[in-house]
Every structure is written in C-alpha cells, then in structure tokens.
Design a protein around this motif. Structure first.
Motif, PDB file in Angstrom:
ATOM      1  N   GLN A 137      69.329  20.446  -0.302  1.00 15.15           N
ATOM      2  CA  GLN A 137      69.579  21.880  -0.343  1.00 15.15           C
ATOM      3  C   GLN A 137      68.725  22.598   0.507  1.00 15.15           C
ATOM      4  N   SER A 138      68.875  24.124   0.476  1.00 18.21           N
ATOM      5  CA  SER A 138      67.855  24.792   1.319  1.00 18.21           C
ATOM      6  C   SER A 138      67.907  26.213   0.625  1.00 18.21           C
ATOM      7  N   ILE A 139      66.554  26.873   0.627  1.00 18.56           N
ATOM      8  CA  ILE A 139      66.132  27.886   0.172  1.00 18.56           C
ATOM      9  C   ILE A 139      65.816  28.677   1.287  1.00 18.56           C
ATOM     10  N   ALA A 153      71.594  29.656   4.606  1.00 16.65           N
ATOM     11  CA  ALA A 153      71.065  28.602   3.447  1.00 16.65           C
ATOM     12  C   ALA A 153      71.780  28.655   2.292  1.00 16.65           C
ATOM     13  N   ASP A 154      71.616  27.708   1.374  1.00 19.29           N
ATOM     14  CA  ASP A 154      72.171  27.503   0.176  1.00 19.29           C
ATOM     15  C   ASP A 154      71.897  28.608  -0.859  1.00 19.29           C
ATOM     16  N   LYS A 161      70.927  15.904  -3.831  1.00 17.86           N
ATOM     17  CA  LYS A 161      71.144  17.263  -4.533  1.00 17.86           C
ATOM     18  C   LYS A 161      70.466  17.799  -5.271  1.00 17.86           C
ATOM     19  N   LYS A 162      69.393  17.145  -5.823  1.00 21.81           N
ATOM     20  CA  LYS A 162      68.234  17.732  -6.342  1.00 21.81           C
ATOM     21  C   LYS A 162      67.024  17.948  -5.646  1.00 21.81           C
ATOM     22  N   THR A 163      67.120  18.027  -4.410  1.00 21.08           N
ATOM     23  CA  THR A 163      66.033  18.171  -3.632  1.00 21.08           C
ATOM     24  C   THR A 163      66.202  19.496  -2.557  1.00 21.08           C
ATOM     25  N   VAL A 164      65.191  20.340  -2.572  1.00 25.32           N
ATOM     26  CA  VAL A 164      65.113  21.551  -1.839  1.00 25.32           C
ATOM     27  C   VAL A 164      64.229  21.689  -0.659  1.00 25.32           C
ATOM     28  N   MET A 165      64.688  22.205   0.455  1.00 23.69           N
ATOM     29  CA  MET A 165      63.665  22.695   1.411  1.00 23.69           C
ATOM     30  C   MET A 165      63.652  24.092   1.421  1.00 23.69           C
ATOM     31  N   THR A 172      64.528  29.966  10.473  1.00 26.35           N
ATOM     32  CA  THR A 172      65.773  29.343  10.569  1.00 26.35           C
ATOM     33  C   THR A 172      65.540  27.954  10.427  1.00 26.35           C
ATOM     34  N   LEU A 173      64.382  27.414  11.475  1.00 23.23           N
ATOM     35  CA  LEU A 173      64.366  25.829  11.709  1.00 23.23           C
ATOM     36  C   LEU A 173      64.065  25.132  10.310  1.00 23.23           C
TER      37      LEU A 173
END
Length: 205
Positions: A174-176, A189-190, A153-157, A162-163
């Motif tokens: 999470q994703s940005i 994406a989030d 929950k505290k990690t983001v890509m 798109t991939l």
C-alpha cells in the motif's frame, strides 16, 4: 489497518528540504548555473536529484559529490516535523513496526534519530549502504517485505515524493502520499494525507 510502516526520511519524517535546497543551489552556482529555487524544489519532489543533474546536462556522480560536500558543511542539523515522534510512538504502542527507506546514509539517519531519541522506534533503516537500486525500484522494499515476512496488504510505504509512491506500488504494498508541502498533484497513492493528525487517524483505525 497496517502492521508495517515503511517511511521515507527526507521531507517525510524530517524537514530537510531547506538545507538540501541550499546545497543544490550552491552546487549549481559552482557550475555557473543560475536556477530558480522553487523549480529545483519541484524537480526534487516530482523526480529526484538525478533529474536536477540531467536537466543541466551534468554528470550525476560528480554533481552528487559536490552536493554532498556542501550538505556536510556545518549547517544546522535538520529536525523532525512537529508530532513525528508521537506518531511513531503511536505505531509502536499498537504493536506495529516502523522502518526507514532512504537515499540518505544510514549513519547520518541514525545520528539524527538519536538526537531526538527516536532511534528505538525504528526496526531497521535501509540506505545507500545496502547497495539496492534507488527508488522507485522496488528491490529495497522487497528486501524488507521478505526479511520480516510482511503481509503486503498490511504494509504501507509513506513518502512525500512521486518515487516513494511508485516504489510502494512496484513492490505490491500500500502507499500513502504524505503531502506536507502542497506542491504535487494527481499522485496515484492509495491514501493522501496532509497533516500528522490525518496520519494518526490511519494509524489508529
């Protein structure tokens, strides 16, 4: 908000697409294929280099070898997007960590980071040498999550394709979507950011 930032490299931290596109256009020309540069760019953003080979019914392994040979022919080294170093420094200053997950070789990524004095801002670089399946397969992300005991929950890509977003979702982090080119739409994406100041707002929140 986040403790671990996992970055794509090409087109996210570094402005490499102009040189990559030159390589792809030269490679396709060698196969006597005339292609639209903007169309190739869109395929790379929406999918991957393998999809370029697939579009023209080319063997990806041979196509990739030819592309790599053009990519290393002495063109100018790519540079980071303005503000990238400050952005990575802001993360480290908060006691958080940066990682890179890339299809570029680890050795070439290290060399580029060294030239701009940014290597010390990166905890680990995962590239093809690690032998993980290519994104959007989550294996490489899962490796980082487990190695560093990350809270998902505290990690983001963060990535520009798109991939990258799909890899984050597949790994349960999470994703940005880092949309510096305004090419893709409807990315699930989030978060979606279009400038480094917008990214800094997330880092500082």
């Amino acid at each position: 908000m986040f403790e671990h930032y996992i970055w794509d490299f090409d087109g996210t931290l570094y402005d490499t697409y102009p040189m990559m596109l030159d390589g792809f256009m030269h490679t396709l020309k060698e196969y006597q294929i005339t292609a639209d540069r903007q169309e190739i760019f869109r395929i790379l953003k929406e999918k991957s280099s393998a999809s370029v080979a697939e579009k023209y019914a080319l063997d990806f392994i041979e196509f990739s070898k030819t592309f790599k040979s053009y990519e290393g022919k002495g063109w100018e080294d790519p540079i980071s997007y303005p503000g990238t170093k400050e952005m990575l420094e802001a993360i480290v200053a908060k006691g958080q960590k940066n990682y890179i997950l890339t299809h570029r070789t680890v050795s070439s990524t290290i060399e580029l980071l060294k030239k701009e004095d940014m290597l010390h801002l990166i905890e680990e670089i995962v590239g093809p040498e690690n032998k993980f399946p290519r994104k959007p397969d989550p294996a490489s992300l899962t490796y980082l999550v487990e190695k560093y005991q990350m809270d998902r929950k505290k990690t983001v890509m963060i990535g520009d394709r798109t991939l990258d977003v799909l890899a984050g979702k597949n790994a349960g982090v999470q994703s940005i979507f880092y949309d510096l080119d305004y090419v893709l739409e409807d990315i699930q994406a989030d978060y979606i950011v279009r400038t480094i100041p917008e990214m800094l707002e997330i880092i500082q929140s």
